[in-house]
Design an enzyme around this catalytic site. Structure first.
Site, PDB file in Angstrom:
ATOM      1  N   PHE A 107      -9.561  10.530  -4.665  1.00 16.56           N
ATOM      2  CA  PHE A 107      -9.578   9.108  -4.335  1.00 16.56           C
ATOM      3  C   PHE A 107     -10.188   8.951  -2.935  1.00 16.56           C
ATOM      4  O   PHE A 107     -10.079   9.840  -2.100  1.00 16.56           O
ATOM      5  CB  PHE A 107      -8.144   8.564  -4.377  1.00 16.56           C
ATOM      6  CG  PHE A 107      -8.037   7.102  -4.055  1.00 16.56           C
ATOM      7  CD1 PHE A 107      -8.663   6.159  -4.850  1.00 16.56           C
ATOM      8  CD2 PHE A 107      -7.332   6.681  -2.936  1.00 16.56           C
ATOM      9  CE1 PHE A 107      -8.577   4.812  -4.535  1.00 16.56           C
ATOM     10  CE2 PHE A 107      -7.239   5.336  -2.617  1.00 16.56           C
ATOM     11  CZ  PHE A 107      -7.865   4.397  -3.424  1.00 16.56           C
ATOM     12  N   ASP A 178      -3.484  16.851   0.876  1.00 23.05           N
ATOM     13  CA  ASP A 178      -3.374  15.547   0.221  1.00 23.05           C
ATOM     14  C   ASP A 178      -2.670  15.821  -1.110  1.00 23.05           C
ATOM     15  O   ASP A 178      -3.285  16.207  -2.101  1.00 23.05           O
ATOM     16  CB  ASP A 178      -4.751  14.921   0.002  1.00 23.05           C
ATOM     17  CG  ASP A 178      -4.650  13.542  -0.657  1.00 23.05           C
ATOM     18  OD1 ASP A 178      -3.576  13.224  -1.218  1.00 23.05           O
ATOM     19  OD2 ASP A 178      -5.648  12.810  -0.642  1.00 23.05           O
ATOM     20  N   HIS A 181      -0.856  13.575  -5.671  1.00 25.26           N
ATOM     21  CA  HIS A 181      -0.584  13.751  -7.112  1.00 25.26           C
ATOM     22  C   HIS A 181       0.455  14.837  -7.359  1.00 25.26           C
ATOM     23  O   HIS A 181       0.644  15.232  -8.512  1.00 25.26           O
ATOM     24  CB  HIS A 181      -1.848  14.217  -7.861  1.00 25.26           C
ATOM     25  CG  HIS A 181      -2.994  13.269  -7.806  1.00 25.26           C
ATOM     26  ND1 HIS A 181      -4.225  13.589  -8.345  1.00 25.26           N
ATOM     27  CD2 HIS A 181      -3.130  12.037  -7.296  1.00 25.26           C
ATOM     28  CE1 HIS A 181      -5.065  12.582  -8.164  1.00 25.26           C
ATOM     29  NE2 HIS A 181      -4.432  11.633  -7.519  1.00 25.26           N
ATOM     30  N   GLN A 204       2.181   4.662  -4.865  1.00 25.81           N
ATOM     31  CA  GLN A 204       1.480   3.501  -5.432  1.00 25.81           C
ATOM     32  C   GLN A 204       1.830   3.429  -6.922  1.00 25.81           C
ATOM     33  O   GLN A 204       2.298   4.397  -7.520  1.00 25.81           O
ATOM     34  CB  GLN A 204      -0.032   3.687  -5.168  1.00 25.81           C
ATOM     35  CG  GLN A 204      -0.935   2.577  -5.634  1.00 25.81           C
ATOM     36  CD  GLN A 204      -1.491   2.871  -7.005  1.00 25.81           C
ATOM     37  OE1 GLN A 204      -1.356   3.963  -7.519  1.00 25.81           O
ATOM     38  NE2 GLN A 204      -2.105   1.867  -7.606  1.00 25.81           N
ATOM     39  N   LYS A 207       1.357   6.099  -9.625  1.00 29.09           N
ATOM     40  CA  LYS A 207       1.808   7.453  -9.304  1.00 29.09           C
ATOM     41  C   LYS A 207       3.136   7.793  -9.994  1.00 29.09           C
ATOM     42  O   LYS A 207       3.887   6.896 -10.383  1.00 29.09           O
ATOM     43  CB  LYS A 207       1.917   7.623  -7.784  1.00 29.09           C
ATOM     44  CG  LYS A 207       0.641   7.232  -7.028  1.00 29.09           C
ATOM     45  CD  LYS A 207      -0.568   8.086  -7.417  1.00 29.09           C
ATOM     46  CE  LYS A 207      -1.872   7.532  -6.917  1.00 29.09           C
ATOM     47  NZ  LYS A 207      -2.273   7.947  -5.598  1.00 29.09           N
ATOM     48  N   ARG A 236       7.031   4.213  19.446  1.00 31.75           N
ATOM     49  CA  ARG A 236       8.314   4.543  20.087  1.00 31.75           C
ATOM     50  C   ARG A 236       8.516   6.046  20.000  1.00 31.75           C
ATOM     51  O   ARG A 236       8.266   6.651  18.962  1.00 31.75           O
ATOM     52  CB  ARG A 236       9.475   3.856  19.366  1.00 31.75           C
ATOM     53  CG  ARG A 236       9.473   2.369  19.532  1.00 31.75           C
ATOM     54  CD  ARG A 236      10.724   1.750  18.900  1.00 31.75           C
ATOM     55  NE  ARG A 236      10.695   0.311  19.102  1.00 31.75           N
ATOM     56  CZ  ARG A 236      10.228  -0.573  18.204  1.00 31.75           C
ATOM     57  NH1 ARG A 236       9.775  -0.161  17.035  1.00 31.75           N
ATOM     58  NH2 ARG A 236      10.217  -1.853  18.486  1.00 31.75           N
ATOM     59  N   TYR A 243      12.071  -1.059  23.615  1.00 32.02           N
ATOM     60  CA  TYR A 243      10.795  -1.640  24.048  1.00 32.02           C
ATOM     61  C   TYR A 243       9.971  -0.701  24.921  1.00 32.02           C
ATOM     62  O   TYR A 243       9.106  -1.136  25.654  1.00 32.02           O
ATOM     63  CB  TYR A 243      11.037  -3.009  24.704  1.00 32.02           C
ATOM     64  CG  TYR A 243      11.402  -4.037  23.645  1.00 32.02           C
ATOM     65  CD1 TYR A 243      10.436  -4.458  22.718  1.00 32.02           C
ATOM     66  CD2 TYR A 243      12.685  -4.539  23.524  1.00 32.02           C
ATOM     67  CE1 TYR A 243      10.756  -5.363  21.711  1.00 32.02           C
ATOM     68  CE2 TYR A 243      13.014  -5.444  22.520  1.00 32.02           C
ATOM     69  CZ  TYR A 243      12.048  -5.850  21.618  1.00 32.02           C
ATOM     70  OH  TYR A 243      12.363  -6.737  20.620  1.00 32.02           O
ATOM     71  N   ARG A 253       6.119   1.012   8.623  1.00 33.82           N
ATOM     72  CA  ARG A 253       7.436   1.306   8.064  1.00 33.82           C
ATOM     73  C   ARG A 253       7.578   0.846   6.605  1.00 33.82           C
ATOM     74  O   ARG A 253       7.071  -0.198   6.218  1.00 33.82           O
ATOM     75  CB  ARG A 253       8.523   0.644   8.911  1.00 33.82           C
ATOM     76  CG  ARG A 253       8.702   1.263  10.291  1.00 33.82           C
ATOM     77  CD  ARG A 253       9.796   0.548  11.054  1.00 33.82           C
ATOM     78  NE  ARG A 253       9.515  -0.869  11.185  1.00 33.82           N
ATOM     79  CZ  ARG A 253       9.090  -1.457  12.308  1.00 33.82           C
ATOM     80  NH1 ARG A 253       8.909  -0.744  13.401  1.00 33.82           N
ATOM     81  NH2 ARG A 253       8.858  -2.738  12.336  1.00 33.82           N
TER      82      ARG A 253
END
Ligand SMILES: *Cc1c(COP(=O)(O)O)cnc(C)c1O
Length: 421
Positions: A107, A178, A181, A204, A207, A236, A243, A253
């Protein structure tokens, strides 16, 4: 079973191809995807009612469970598999102008993520019997600028990690898998994703484990996990004040809703993997030795294989018909086969327009030149894209009888392929 099998064969061989008016050999209602039940409902409602919708308990629980599933020490979840590759490359210190060796049979994210961090994707060809990165061609593509290699475990078939690892060590390169799969795939009992320095997965919707979208990185390296976490979490640092942003990061996230669905999906993942594996073995057995079909190489060191799809290749000359016509005939028999959606990645516009300086093209400014992919040619990948057949993963969740009917339909079309052209 042998009896049934041969009966199906005799029946289908005695009938015409469905494409030429015969009866379809395979009338199976294939399992739907995604699979979900009361577990997803319960966990989603629990999240909704708790009012804790953001980066909390369920995300942490899923990360812990996925680490266990994959045999990794650390997991860092994120928005999707593409973002996971980008953060892995950043975590590994890949910067502008570095070269990263990638396969063209994948992909787009495998190569575009490299360009997104300003580095240069360099294509090495694939092995004709595994469809994964060919270590010999990787070696030929190494230059003084090479920083990393991204093997893709195509359809859950693990690339030759021992050889790639040796090459990486010799040339001081990083390996980032990667594994989009390869949920649950194992090499000699060790999980995909921790065979190199780190690995990334996608959740996704197509999958084998899904929450619509989602991604994760696994690694045994705590410092790398912390860096990647920081990158997904607005820069962070671990234990730093809310902060305080010490690194350049982004917000990648996963939500608690996604984690709720993924936790439920993970409870079925092993059982589904074992079923896909058993069904793939039945197909292997039925198709091995069938003239004109070329199955992928058996690899005993691959102790588990996720089978994101079942892939085989055709010998068009031997069959006396084209791949596309063969697939039409399979579809008519009731087999949901396709030619797959991969074409050599370097043939996409983002690579082919690179030298012209078109917007968003790959120019790698820090390399001091525009990059041209016009002359890139990976002949094995080119040929594979012309002769490959894919069966999707949901089909591999069918009952044994359905799989035997599917295999018989493929045998039927192979035996009569010469009638097709
Ligand atoms: C799906 C996929 C990705 C990207 O994952 P997304 O979650 O869709 O961003 C990367 N590499 C491969 C091989 C994939 O199949």
């Amino acid at each position: 079973m042998t009896n049934n099998n041969s009966k199906i064969q005799i029946m289908s061989n005695s009938s015409q191809l469905a494409l030429r008016g015969g009866l379809p050999a395979c009338t199976v209602d294939w399992p739907m995807w995604p699979v979900f039940d009361g577990t997803e409902r319960r966990l989603l409602l629990e999240t909704l009612n708790s009012g804790k919708w953001w980066f909390g308990e369920k995300v942490r629980q899923f990360e812990a469970d996925f680490s266990t599933f994959q045999g990794a020490r650390f997991s860092v979840s994120c928005t999707n598999g593409t973002a996971a590759i980008e953060m892995a490359l950043k975590g590994l210190g890949v910067v502008e102008g570095d070269e990263v060796i990638v396969p063209p049979y994948s992909f787009i994210a495998t190569a575009s993520a490299v360009a997104m961090v300003g580095a240069i994707p360099v294509f090495a060809d694939i092995d004709p019997e595994t469809l994964c990165l060919d270590p010999a061609d990787v070696e030929r593509k190494i230059t003084p600028r090479t920083k990393a290699i991204i093997p893709v475990h195509v359809a859950g078939y693990i690339a030759d990690m021992p050889r790639l690892g040796a090459i990486a060590q010799q040339h001081n390169l990083q390996i980032m898998e990667d594994a989009a799969h390869a949920w649950g795939s194992q090499w000699e009992g060790r999980g995909a994703g921790v065979l190199g320095r780190c690995g990334t997965f996608s959740f996704q919707v197509s999958k084998n484990i899904t929450a619509g979208e989602g991604g994760i990185l696994v690694t045994d390296d705590e410092a790398l996990a912390d860096l990647c976490r920081s990158y997904t979490h607005c820069g962070r640092r671990k234990h730093s004040a809310w902060y305080d942003h010490d690194y350049l990061g982004s917000n990648l996230r996963l939500t608690e809703f996604q984690a709720a669905v993924l936790l439920a999906q993970l409870t079925r993942a092993e059982e589904q993997l074992l079923r896909r594996q058993a069904n793939a073995a039945l197909i292997d057995k039925a198709l091995s030795g069938v003239a004109g079909l070329r199955l992928l190489k058996p690899e005993p060191r691959m102790t588990r294989r996720s089978y994101h799809m079942y892939i085989f290749r055709l010998d068009e000359a031997l069959l006396g018909t084209s791949r596309d016509r063969f697939i039409e005939a399979l579809n008519a028999e009731g087999v949901p086969a396709s030619k797959g959606w991969y074409r050599p990645l370097y043939r996409n516009g983002i690579f082919q327009q690179g030298a012209t300086g078109a917007a968003h093209a790959i120019t790698a400014p820090f390399a001091g030149k525009g990059i041209s992919y016009a002359d890139v040619n990976c002949p094995v990948c080119e040929q594979v894209c012309r002769d490959v057949v894919w069966l999707p993963q949901n089909v591999l969740l069918a009952e044994e009888a359905g799989i035997l009917a599917l295999a018989a339909a493929i045998q039927k079309v192979a035996a009569r392929a010469h009638e097709l052209s």
